[in-house]
Design an enzyme around this catalytic site. Sequence first.
Site, PDB file in Angstrom:
ATOM      1  N   ASN A 113       0.547  -1.246  -0.170  1.00 18.30           N
ATOM      2  CA  ASN A 113       0.075   0.074   0.067  1.00 18.30           C
ATOM      3  C   ASN A 113       0.903   1.141   0.072  1.00 18.30           C
ATOM      4  OD1 ASN A 113      -2.868  -0.376  -0.126  1.00 18.30           O
ATOM      5  ND2 ASN A 113      -2.827  -1.675   1.868  1.00 18.30           N
ATOM      6  N   ASP A 137      -0.585  -9.596   3.245  1.00 19.23           N
ATOM      7  CA  ASP A 137      -1.980  -8.969   3.912  1.00 19.23           C
ATOM      8  C   ASP A 137      -3.104  -9.004   3.087  1.00 19.23           C
ATOM      9  OD1 ASP A 137      -0.305  -8.300   6.025  1.00 19.23           O
ATOM     10  OD2 ASP A 137      -0.208  -6.482   5.419  1.00 19.23           O
TER      11      ASP A 137
HETATM   12  O1  F6P Z   1       2.497  -5.702   5.807  1.00 16.76           O
HETATM   13  C1  F6P Z   1       2.991  -6.914   5.907  1.00 16.76           C
HETATM   14  C2  F6P Z   1       3.187  -7.021   7.509  1.00 16.76           C
HETATM   15  O2  F6P Z   1       4.021  -8.573   7.616  1.00 16.76           O
HETATM   16  C3  F6P Z   1       1.980  -7.122   8.303  1.00 16.76           C
HETATM   17  O3  F6P Z   1       1.211  -8.223   8.399  1.00 16.76           O
HETATM   18  C4  F6P Z   1       2.507  -6.540   9.590  1.00 16.76           C
HETATM   19  O4  F6P Z   1       1.714  -5.913  10.438  1.00 16.76           O
HETATM   20  C5  F6P Z   1       3.965  -5.812   9.283  1.00 16.76           C
HETATM   21  O5  F6P Z   1       4.082  -6.167   8.093  1.00 16.76           O
HETATM   22  C6  F6P Z   1       4.976  -5.980  10.178  1.00 16.76           C
HETATM   23  O6  F6P Z   1       5.752  -5.294   9.906  1.00 16.76           O
HETATM   24  P1  F6P Z   1       7.475  -5.296  10.216  1.00 16.76           P
HETATM   25  O7  F6P Z   1       8.026  -6.394   8.986  1.00 16.76           O
HETATM   26  O8  F6P Z   1       8.058  -3.996   9.771  1.00 16.76           O
HETATM   27  O9  F6P Z   1       7.581  -5.534  11.658  1.00 16.76           O
END
Ligand code: F6P
Length: 358
Positions: A113, A137
Site C-alpha cells: 500500500n 496482507d
Molecule cells: O505488511 C506485511 C506485514 O507483515 C503486516 O502483516 C505486519 O503488520 C507488518 O508487515 C510487520 O511489519 P515489520 O516487518 O516492519 O515488523
Amino acid sequence: MLRIGILTSGGDCQALNAAMRGVYKCVTNNAKEPVEFYGFEDGYKGLIYGKFRLLNEDDFTNILTIGGTILGTSRCPFKTIQVPDENGVDKVAAMKQNYYKLQLNCLVMLGGNGSTKTANLLSDQGLNVITLPKTIDNDLWGTDMTFGFQSAVDIATRCIDEIHTTANSHGRVFVVEIMGHKTGWLTLNAGMAGGADIILLPEIPYDIDKIIDVIEKRDKAGKRFTIIAVAEGAISKEDAKLSKKDYAKKLQKYTFPSVSYELADQISKKTGREVRVTVPGHIQRGGAPVAYDRVFATRLGAEAGAMILKGNYGFMVGYKNREMVRVPLKDVAGKLKTVDPDARIIKEAKMVGICFGD
Ligand code: F6P
C-alpha cells in the site's frame, strides 16, 4: 537500448524473486533491442541514494523458489517521503535525478500500500512506473489477490494445525495471532483452513461475552479445547466505539504486547481456564513461495514485462475476477481493500459454526 530500474519496497514476502524473474525473462526473451536491468537496493532507499547494481542472467537464475528478495527491502513510509532526510536531501528530487541519470525507460516497483502511493507520486512527477501487488496482507485495492498471501495463509494454517494436538492434550484455550496489519484476509483464510472455532477480524469488532459463550458451550459439549484465530488488528466493540483520540490514549496506557494477550487475560479471568497465546509473527513472511504464488508472481511479472515492451506505464498489474488487469496507479494509491463483514464467505463460515465475536 531498454533500461529498466527495479526495486522491492516495504515488508518482504514470498515470491518477490519469482515476480522479478518473470519481468526479466519476459522482457529479455521478447525485446527487439538490448536490455539493461538496474536493481535498486533496499527499496526506495536505493533509488534515493543511488545504491544500485546492474543485474544479469545469473541474478535471475535459480530464484523462483527462494523467499525474501535478492535486492533487499526497507520501509520508507509515504508520510516521510516528501520530508527531507537528516542531511536535507529532497528524497523525491533525488529519486528523479537517479532515474534520469541512468536514463531509465521505466521503474518497476514491487510493493504494498504505502509503496504504491510513492509509486503513484513518482508517476505523477513524470516517471514511467509499473507496480506489482506484493503483500501477505492481501489488502491492496484493485486486485483480488496479492502475491505472498497464499504462502502466508499456508504457514498460518500450519501453525493452527499444530496447535490442535497440544490444545487437546492440555484442554486449553489457544489464541493464535495472525498478521495482516489492519485487515483480516490472512486470519479469515488461515482460520477457516485451520478449523479455528473463533475468528476475530479488524473488520468485525468483537464482544468478549460472545467469545466466552462459545468457549463455555464447547466445554459443556465435551470439547477439550477452543482455538481462536485473532488478526493482529482485531478490535473489541468497546474500542471500536472510541474516537481516534480516545483509542490512541488507551493505547498509550496499554500494558499488553498485543490484542491477543488482552483477550487471553480476559478469557482466563472470566472462565478460569488455562489460556495460551501463540504468535507466529514473521515466520508468515518467510521461506519458499507455495506453488500458487510462484505461478501468480510469474504471471504478474510477465504481464509487467509485456507492458514495458508496449510502453504502457502508470499501472499496477492486478488480478480481478480471474483475469489479469491493469489498474491505474492513481486508483490504487491510498485505498485499502478490507474484508466485507457481509461477504458470502463470512456467512458461509458462520453457517458451519465459526464465531466472529459479533
Ligand atoms: O505488511 C506485511 C506485514 O507483515 C503486516 O502483516 C505486519 O503488520 C507488518 O508487515 C510487520 O511489519 P515489520 O516487518 O516492519 O515488523
